[in-house]
Design an enzyme around this catalytic site. Structure first.
Site, PDB file in Angstrom:
ATOM      1  N   THR A 168     -39.921  24.219 -12.190  1.00 16.38           N
ATOM      2  CA  THR A 168     -40.125  22.828 -11.770  1.00 16.38           C
ATOM      3  C   THR A 168     -40.200  22.041 -13.064  1.00 16.38           C
ATOM      4  O   THR A 168     -40.686  22.562 -14.090  1.00 16.38           O
ATOM      5  CB  THR A 168     -41.430  22.613 -10.971  1.00 16.38           C
ATOM      6  OG1 THR A 168     -42.538  22.899 -11.831  1.00 16.38           O
ATOM      7  CG2 THR A 168     -41.509  23.526  -9.740  1.00 16.38           C
ATOM      8  N   HIS A 169     -39.697  20.833 -13.069  1.00 19.13           N
ATOM      9  CA  HIS A 169     -39.639  20.008 -14.292  1.00 19.13           C
ATOM     10  C   HIS A 169     -38.912  20.741 -15.422  1.00 19.13           C
ATOM     11  O   HIS A 169     -39.199  20.485 -16.594  1.00 19.13           O
ATOM     12  CB  HIS A 169     -41.041  19.605 -14.772  1.00 19.13           C
ATOM     13  CG  HIS A 169     -41.919  19.055 -13.692  1.00 19.13           C
ATOM     14  ND1 HIS A 169     -41.971  17.714 -13.380  1.00 19.13           N
ATOM     15  CD2 HIS A 169     -42.768  19.668 -12.824  1.00 19.13           C
ATOM     16  CE1 HIS A 169     -42.817  17.519 -12.384  1.00 19.13           C
ATOM     17  NE2 HIS A 169     -43.313  18.693 -12.018  1.00 19.13           N
TER      18      HIS A 169
ATOM     19  N   GLN B 268      -7.376  -2.346   4.373  1.00 16.86           N
ATOM     20  CA  GLN B 268      -6.398  -1.520   3.649  1.00 16.86           C
ATOM     21  C   GLN B 268      -7.081  -0.775   2.491  1.00 16.86           C
ATOM     22  O   GLN B 268      -6.583   0.252   2.033  1.00 16.86           O
ATOM     23  CB  GLN B 268      -5.270  -2.409   3.126  1.00 16.86           C
ATOM     24  CG  GLN B 268      -4.220  -1.676   2.344  1.00 16.86           C
ATOM     25  CD  GLN B 268      -2.962  -2.522   2.156  1.00 16.86           C
ATOM     26  OE1 GLN B 268      -2.192  -2.722   3.085  1.00 16.86           O
ATOM     27  NE2 GLN B 268      -2.768  -3.041   0.959  1.00 16.86           N
TER      28      GLN B 268
ATOM     29  N   LYS C 109     -16.863  28.901 -29.824  1.00 21.54           N
ATOM     30  CA  LYS C 109     -17.370  28.235 -28.629  1.00 21.54           C
ATOM     31  C   LYS C 109     -16.600  28.554 -27.352  1.00 21.54           C
ATOM     32  O   LYS C 109     -15.400  28.734 -27.351  1.00 21.54           O
ATOM     33  CB  LYS C 109     -17.371  26.713 -28.838  1.00 21.54           C
ATOM     34  CG  LYS C 109     -18.449  26.302 -29.816  1.00 21.54           C
ATOM     35  CD  LYS C 109     -18.712  24.833 -29.763  1.00 21.54           C
ATOM     36  CE  LYS C 109     -19.384  24.439 -28.461  1.00 21.54           C
ATOM     37  NZ  LYS C 109     -19.400  22.989 -28.305  1.00 21.54           N
TER      38      LYS C 109
ATOM     39  N   ASN D 164      -2.006  -2.640  13.460  1.00 23.16           N
ATOM     40  CA  ASN D 164      -3.468  -2.527  13.384  1.00 23.16           C
ATOM     41  C   ASN D 164      -4.000  -1.270  14.074  1.00 23.16           C
ATOM     42  O   ASN D 164      -4.865  -0.587  13.536  1.00 23.16           O
ATOM     43  CB  ASN D 164      -4.123  -3.772  13.988  1.00 23.16           C
ATOM     44  CG  ASN D 164      -3.787  -5.024  13.201  1.00 23.16           C
ATOM     45  OD1 ASN D 164      -3.196  -4.928  12.120  1.00 23.16           O
ATOM     46  ND2 ASN D 164      -4.151  -6.184  13.722  1.00 23.16           N
TER      47      ASN D 164
ATOM     48  N   SER E 100       0.827  -1.216   0.000  1.00 21.33           N
ATOM     49  CA  SER E 100       0.000   0.000   0.000  1.00 21.33           C
ATOM     50  C   SER E 100       0.857   1.261   0.000  1.00 21.33           C
ATOM     51  O   SER E 100       0.343   2.368   0.091  1.00 21.33           O
ATOM     52  CB  SER E 100      -0.940  -0.008   1.212  1.00 21.33           C
ATOM     53  OG  SER E 100      -0.201  -0.163   2.405  1.00 21.33           O
TER      54      SER E 100
ATOM     55  N   ASN F 138     -16.757  26.673 -23.748  1.00 23.18           N
ATOM     56  CA  ASN F 138     -17.392  25.512 -23.125  1.00 23.18           C
ATOM     57  C   ASN F 138     -17.314  25.547 -21.599  1.00 23.18           C
ATOM     58  O   ASN F 138     -16.273  25.889 -21.043  1.00 23.18           O
ATOM     59  CB  ASN F 138     -16.730  24.226 -23.629  1.00 23.18           C
ATOM     60  CG  ASN F 138     -16.971  24.016 -25.116  1.00 23.18           C
ATOM     61  OD1 ASN F 138     -18.024  24.406 -25.637  1.00 23.18           O
ATOM     62  ND2 ASN F 138     -16.007  23.434 -25.790  1.00 23.18           N
TER      63      ASN F 138
ATOM     64  N   GLU G 298     -19.422  21.246 -16.067  1.00 27.40           N
ATOM     65  CA  GLU G 298     -19.763  19.872 -16.450  1.00 27.40           C
ATOM     66  C   GLU G 298     -19.064  18.873 -15.533  1.00 27.40           C
ATOM     67  O   GLU G 298     -19.628  17.842 -15.160  1.00 27.40           O
ATOM     68  CB  GLU G 298     -19.343  19.622 -17.907  1.00 27.40           C
ATOM     69  CG  GLU G 298     -20.158  20.425 -18.907  1.00 27.40           C
ATOM     70  CD  GLU G 298     -19.564  20.333 -20.314  1.00 27.40           C
ATOM     71  OE1 GLU G 298     -18.648  21.120 -20.618  1.00 27.40           O
ATOM     72  OE2 GLU G 298     -19.997  19.481 -21.077  1.00 27.40           O
TER      73      GLU G 298
ATOM     74  N   TYR H 144      -9.261  -6.773  12.721  1.00 27.23           N
ATOM     75  CA  TYR H 144      -8.562  -6.308  11.523  1.00 27.23           C
ATOM     76  C   TYR H 144      -8.530  -7.411  10.472  1.00 27.23           C
ATOM     77  O   TYR H 144      -8.279  -8.577  10.762  1.00 27.23           O
ATOM     78  CB  TYR H 144      -7.112  -5.895  11.845  1.00 27.23           C
ATOM     79  CG  TYR H 144      -6.393  -5.403  10.590  1.00 27.23           C
ATOM     80  CD1 TYR H 144      -6.552  -4.092  10.156  1.00 27.23           C
ATOM     81  CD2 TYR H 144      -5.625  -6.267   9.815  1.00 27.23           C
ATOM     82  CE1 TYR H 144      -5.942  -3.645   8.984  1.00 27.23           C
ATOM     83  CE2 TYR H 144      -5.008  -5.830   8.638  1.00 27.23           C
ATOM     84  CZ  TYR H 144      -5.182  -4.521   8.234  1.00 27.23           C
ATOM     85  OH  TYR H 144      -4.589  -4.088   7.070  1.00 27.23           O
TER      86      TYR H 144
ATOM     87  N   SER I 239     -13.019  25.501 -28.002  1.00 29.05           N
ATOM     88  CA  SER I 239     -13.120  24.289 -28.796  1.00 29.05           C
ATOM     89  C   SER I 239     -11.958  24.258 -29.772  1.00 29.05           C
ATOM     90  O   SER I 239     -11.517  25.292 -30.267  1.00 29.05           O
ATOM     91  CB  SER I 239     -14.443  24.289 -29.559  1.00 29.05           C
ATOM     92  OG  SER I 239     -14.332  23.467 -30.692  1.00 29.05           O
TER      93      SER I 239
ATOM     94  N   LYS J 167      -8.302   3.298   2.210  1.00 25.58           N
ATOM     95  CA  LYS J 167      -7.516   4.510   1.971  1.00 25.58           C
ATOM     96  C   LYS J 167      -7.727   5.166   0.611  1.00 25.58           C
ATOM     97  O   LYS J 167      -7.929   6.378   0.528  1.00 25.58           O
ATOM     98  CB  LYS J 167      -6.040   4.216   2.213  1.00 25.58           C
ATOM     99  CG  LYS J 167      -5.710   4.179   3.708  1.00 25.58           C
ATOM    100  CD  LYS J 167      -4.316   3.769   3.992  1.00 25.58           C
ATOM    101  CE  LYS J 167      -4.153   2.358   4.501  1.00 25.58           C
ATOM    102  NZ  LYS J 167      -5.213   1.715   5.232  1.00 25.58           N
TER     103      LYS J 167
HETATM  104  N1  ARG Z   1      -1.002  -1.387   5.242  1.00 22.35           N
HETATM  105  C1  ARG Z   1      -1.925  -1.937   6.177  1.00 22.35           C
HETATM  106  C2  ARG Z   1      -3.275  -1.233   6.036  1.00 22.35           C
HETATM  107  O1  ARG Z   1      -3.303  -0.261   5.406  1.00 22.35           O
HETATM  108  C3  ARG Z   1      -1.401  -1.744   7.550  1.00 22.35           C
HETATM  109  C4  ARG Z   1      -1.930  -2.699   8.568  1.00 22.35           C
HETATM  110  C5  ARG Z   1      -1.379  -4.041   8.381  1.00 22.35           C
HETATM  111  N2  ARG Z   1      -1.642  -4.892   9.486  1.00 22.35           N
HETATM  112  C6  ARG Z   1      -1.458  -6.177   9.368  1.00 22.35           C
HETATM  113  N3  ARG Z   1      -1.731  -6.898  10.405  1.00 22.35           N
HETATM  114  N4  ARG Z   1      -1.096  -6.728   8.245  1.00 22.35           N
HETATM  115  O2  ARG Z   1      -4.277  -1.677   6.527  1.00 22.35           O
END
Ligand code: ARG
Length: 460
Positions: free
Chosen positions: A150-151, A317, A278, A105, A18, A280, A285, A312, A272, A320
């Protein structure tokens, strides 16, 4: 020694890693580690010398990250492991003490709570800026008549200031939703360990104070399993984006030659490549089209969390990228809405002309009959007949003779002067005297209210 006999498959590493996206959390991770090291020393779990070594090592790592010369390595799985690896390279084996009484975790969810909290604050600031522009534009156009729809059919005239204020109130609620998300992200997960707590008598409240959390999460299992503060942020972002999509859609329509209600600032428009005439409304949009993307992130994280056993799981993961993209998208779209509204030029005559269509006063004519004692349903029927008759003979309502009016309704025939009065333009708008309505006095009341709301702290 490792319990594994073979190295990770490169394809697994690619799936599992990650670092490409969670490096965004580096400053939260460093701040968290500082608080953790201080707490470990305060509880005499490590010595003050160890603490000082860790803190100065963290300073060095922070500088490398800040100056973008941190030596990332191929097998850094995530930002937490990368920082700890580098710390140990710099300070030696004492670096290995930092992870005492902590697990990735509780570490990862703590970084994420800190980040979410900061972003929820940022969002409130950005939204407040947009609200300020809306309020200013509403003040400038407080008495410019335009058709309300409306509409997408002309329905009843309103003042442009009134229409713009509608967005102000939507955004005010969005701001409250972000304030809620900020509060929800304000409870500290750190100290939960892997899931069950840790084998040391740590001081979680000390870390909460140090990191600016209001409270601690009272259950270690909940602490490492929960991501609902992210859902709260995404919910606020999704609704806000959806509001901006409606603004974008209106700006697209209004800036078209068909409506001709406004001209967008050059700085927020594109040309354009083939049609030189034009201009735009690309930014408007994109306000429309970015909203479903943010809503998609909310739905996707609900999908990740759905039926996920405690505590966990690596699934988490996946929280994110949805959050990060929503943050970036929201930031860009709120900025675009603010810029476009600050620079848009409204065209008074075009708005006025569109609002001057007498048919738009049909409700007012019906209400005149009601005031004269005719039941509303009957009045509605009479006016429906009138709006058929007038255009059939190519005339406006005000051009019908008293006899023609009487043929539709005795009452109306007898009160044709009052009808003429109702059909004089300002009375259509000024008749909307109910609280929250479009009459000028009511819009001014609303402006004062909006001004007061703008200046109050976002969380309230
Ligand atoms: N990169 C992991 C995440 O974003 C970190 C936590 C990992 N924990 C584990 N027990 N593998 O969730």
């Amino acid at each position: 020694m490792s319990r594994f006999h073979e190295p990770q498959h490169p394809d697994f590493r690619r799936l599992n890693s990650s670092i490409a996206f969670d490096r965004r959390l580096w400053s939260q991770d460093i701040a968290q580690s500082r608080a953790h090291a201080k707490m470990l020393a305060a509880r005499e779990i490590i010595t003050t010398e160890d603490r000082d070594a860790l803190l100065s090592g963290l300073d060095a790592v922070e500088l490398e990250l800040r100056e973008e010369r941190f030596p990332f390595q191929e097998d850094d799985e995530d930002i937490h492991m990368a920082i700890e690896r580098r710390l140990t390279e710099i300070v030696g084996p004492v670096g290995g003490k930092l992870h005492t009484a902590r697990s990735r975790n509780d570490q990862v969810v703590t970084d994420l709570a800190m980040y979410t909290r900061e972003q929820a604050t940022e969002a409130q600031t950005a939204i407040t800026g947009l609200m300020a522009v809306l309020l200013q534009r509403a003040e400038e156009h407080v008495d410019w008549p335009m058709p309300g729809y409306t509409h997408l059919q002309r329905a009843q005239p309103v003042y442009l200031g009134h229409h713009l204020l509608a967005y102000f109130w939507m955004l005010q609620r969005d701001r409250s939703r972000f304030a809620f998300a900020e509060r929800e992200a304000g409870r500290l997960p750190l100290g939960a360990g892997a899931l069950a707590g840790v084998n040391f008598d740590t001081d979680r409240r000390m870390m909460a104070n140090e990191l600016g959390f209001d409270e601690i999460i009272p259950n270690s299992i909940d602490a490492v399993s929960g991501r609902d503060f992210v859902l709260d942020y995404l919910n606020a972002a999704a609704t806000c984006s959806t509001h901006l999509s409606r603004l974008g859609a209106e700006l697209v329509l209004w800036s078209s030659e068909e409506f001709g209600f406004c001209e967008l600032p050059d700085a927020w428009s594109s040309g354009s490549s083939i049609m030189p005439q034009k201009k735009n409304p690309d930014a408007a949009e994109l306000l429309r089209a970015k909203a479903p993307r943010v809503v998609g992130h909310l739905a996707a994280l609900h999908g990740v969390m759905h039926a996920l056993p405690l505590t966990y799981n690596k699934d988490l993961q996946e929280d994110k990228e949805h959050l990060f993209d929503a943050v970036d998208t929201l930031e860009a779209t709120v900025a675009a809405a603010t810029g476009m509204l600050a620079g848009v030029g409204f065209r008074r005559e075009r708005l006025q002309e569109a609002a001057a269509d007498e048919l738009i006063a049909a409700t007012d004519v019906a209400d005149l009959l009601v005031r004269l004692g005719v039941p509303f349903r009957e009045a509605h029927r009479v006016v429906a007949g009138l709006v058929r008759t007038a255009p059939d003979s190519d005339r406006r309502l005000s051009e019908l003779t008293p006899d023609e009016l009487a043929a539709h309704s005795e009452t109306l025939g007898a009160h044709h002067e009052e009808l003429a009065e109702v059909l004089s333009r300002s009375s259509w708008l000024e008749s909307k005297v109910s609280e929250g309505g479009t009459s000028l006095a009511r819009v001014r009341e609303q402006l004062a209210l909006a001004r007061a709301v703008l200046d109050e702290p976002a969380g309230s």
